[in-house]
Design a protein around this motif. Structure first.
Motif, PDB file in Angstrom:
ATOM      1  N   ILE A 133       6.851  28.701 -25.372  1.00 28.89           N
ATOM      2  CA  ILE A 133       5.216  28.484 -25.857  1.00 28.89           C
ATOM      3  C   ILE A 133       4.774  28.965 -24.496  1.00 28.89           C
ATOM      4  O   ILE A 133       4.912  28.317 -23.397  1.00 28.89           O
ATOM      5  N   ILE A 150       5.230  36.895 -31.618  1.00 25.52           N
ATOM      6  CA  ILE A 150       5.212  35.379 -31.361  1.00 25.52           C
ATOM      7  C   ILE A 150       6.144  34.597 -32.141  1.00 25.52           C
ATOM      8  O   ILE A 150       6.471  35.121 -33.315  1.00 25.52           O
ATOM      9  N   PRO A 152       5.198  31.302 -33.253  1.00 24.93           N
ATOM     10  CA  PRO A 152       4.349  29.771 -33.165  1.00 24.93           C
ATOM     11  C   PRO A 152       5.135  28.693 -34.034  1.00 24.93           C
ATOM     12  O   PRO A 152       4.077  28.159 -34.892  1.00 24.93           O
ATOM     13  N   HIS A 164      -2.138  25.644 -33.184  1.00 23.27           N
ATOM     14  CA  HIS A 164      -0.894  26.258 -32.356  1.00 23.27           C
ATOM     15  C   HIS A 164      -0.773  27.532 -32.589  1.00 23.27           C
ATOM     16  O   HIS A 164      -0.785  28.357 -31.630  1.00 23.27           O
ATOM     17  N   TYR A 168      -1.539  30.274 -29.482  1.00 26.30           N
ATOM     18  CA  TYR A 168      -0.290  31.059 -29.045  1.00 26.30           C
ATOM     19  C   TYR A 168      -0.362  32.469 -29.210  1.00 26.30           C
ATOM     20  O   TYR A 168      -0.217  33.380 -28.171  1.00 26.30           O
TER      21      TYR A 168
END
Length: 310
Positions: A133, A150, A152, A164, A168
């Motif tokens: 994170i 990513i 997330p 979130h 992210y």
């Protein structure tokens, strides 16, 4: 099931000599490919905290040579993803401060740039990916990367945790490069040593949340993935070991096929609209030619009339 592509974790397929056959088979099936790679194979092949010593870097490049070298001949390969080899304290048995000192060091980031450049030297796009994170394990941007993947995963049980995902992505969007979802999924159980993310209470909740995730993420990202097709280190799977679909698998497949139908309908509507516009343009042109010819005819009639009078 309706997926457009497959994301392949690399190390075993290199070791077993399967890269070329996988590329041939995915091309035959019409699937796009993303390779997910890690310098230490997630602390299995080498201790991640030792990156970037020469042994690790050279071993990694040898594997990347097999992947990128072969992939350069296949246009359906989208990216080779290079993970930041973050030595997470719980795994590497070091302190958080030692972890971040390594990740922020010039040696670490120069090695990352060198590895990305090596992959790109084969004419293949290379993205960088972080499992941490970003506000807990902030990483530096790698300037020569073509984009960022990513992971997330939801931090809230039975929830896609949309904010979130947005937060992210926002961290890596500051780089000015494209951001894609490399891993995201839901699981009903996890190994004891794993972080508590992506958790759901039952298969029915998982089936419902997958559709919510697809709806949300597909409207914001060019590439999204679901992790994973089968159970591995947790109950992520959409498919049972015997190949039958779970309820979550049926849910994912239904959403994907509905999307396919919607895209076909949109394509047909676009075709019809273009046809109508083209037709209207042709009618307008014909009208203009008719008017022009009518004016010419009137001029000729007037000239003929004058000649007759003379």
């Amino acid at each position: 099931m309706g997926f457009d592509g497959v994301r392949i974790h690399y190390e075993n397929v290199v070791k077993l000599g399967l890269v070329e056959s996988l590329l041939n088979y995915t091309q035959y099936l019409g699937l796009k490919v993303i390779w997910a790679t890690h310098a230490t194979y997630w602390n299995v092949k080498f201790p991640t905290r030792d990156f970037p010593n020469e042994t690790i870097v050279q071993s990694y490049k040898a594997e990347l040579r097999t992947i990128a070298g072969n992939s350069s001949r296949y246009p359906h390969v989208l990216y080779v993803s290079v993970f930041y080899p973050i030595p997470f304290p719980a795994v590497a048995n070091i302190t958080y401060e030692e972890c971040m000192q390594r990740v922020n060091s010039a040696e670490f980031n120069n090695a990352m740039r060198d590895i990305v450049a090596y992959v790109k030297s084969f004419g293949v796009k290379c993205a960088v990916e972080s499992e941490g994170i970003p506000w807990d394990f902030p990483v530096r941007f790698i300037e020569n990367a073509d984009g960022y993947f990513i992971q997330p995963f939801s931090t809230r049980k039975d929830d896609i945790d949309a904010q979130h995902i947005i937060n992210y992505a926002a961290y890596f969007e500051k780089s000015g490069k494209k951001v894609f979802i490399g891993e995201y999924g839901f699981r009903m159980w996890r190994p004891a040593h794993h972080w508590d993310f992506g958790m759901v209470s039952c298969e029915a909740a998982k089936a419902m949340l997958i559709k919510q995730y697809f709806d949300f993420a597909s409207s914001r990202f060019e590439i999204i993935t679901y992790f994973a097709m089968y159970d591995g280190d947790g109950g992520w799977g959409l498919v049972n070991n015997d190949g039958t679909l779970r309820l979550s698998g049926w849910s994912a497949s239904e959403w994907l096929h509905n999307r396919e139908k919607a895209l076909e309908e949109k394509k047909w509507q676009t075709y019809m609209t273009v046809g109508i516009i083209a037709g209207a343009a042709a009618i307008t042109t014909l009208a203009a030619i008719t008017a022009l010819n009518y004016r010419k005819l009137k001029v000729l009639q007037k000239q003929n009339k004058t000649t007759a009078q003379s």
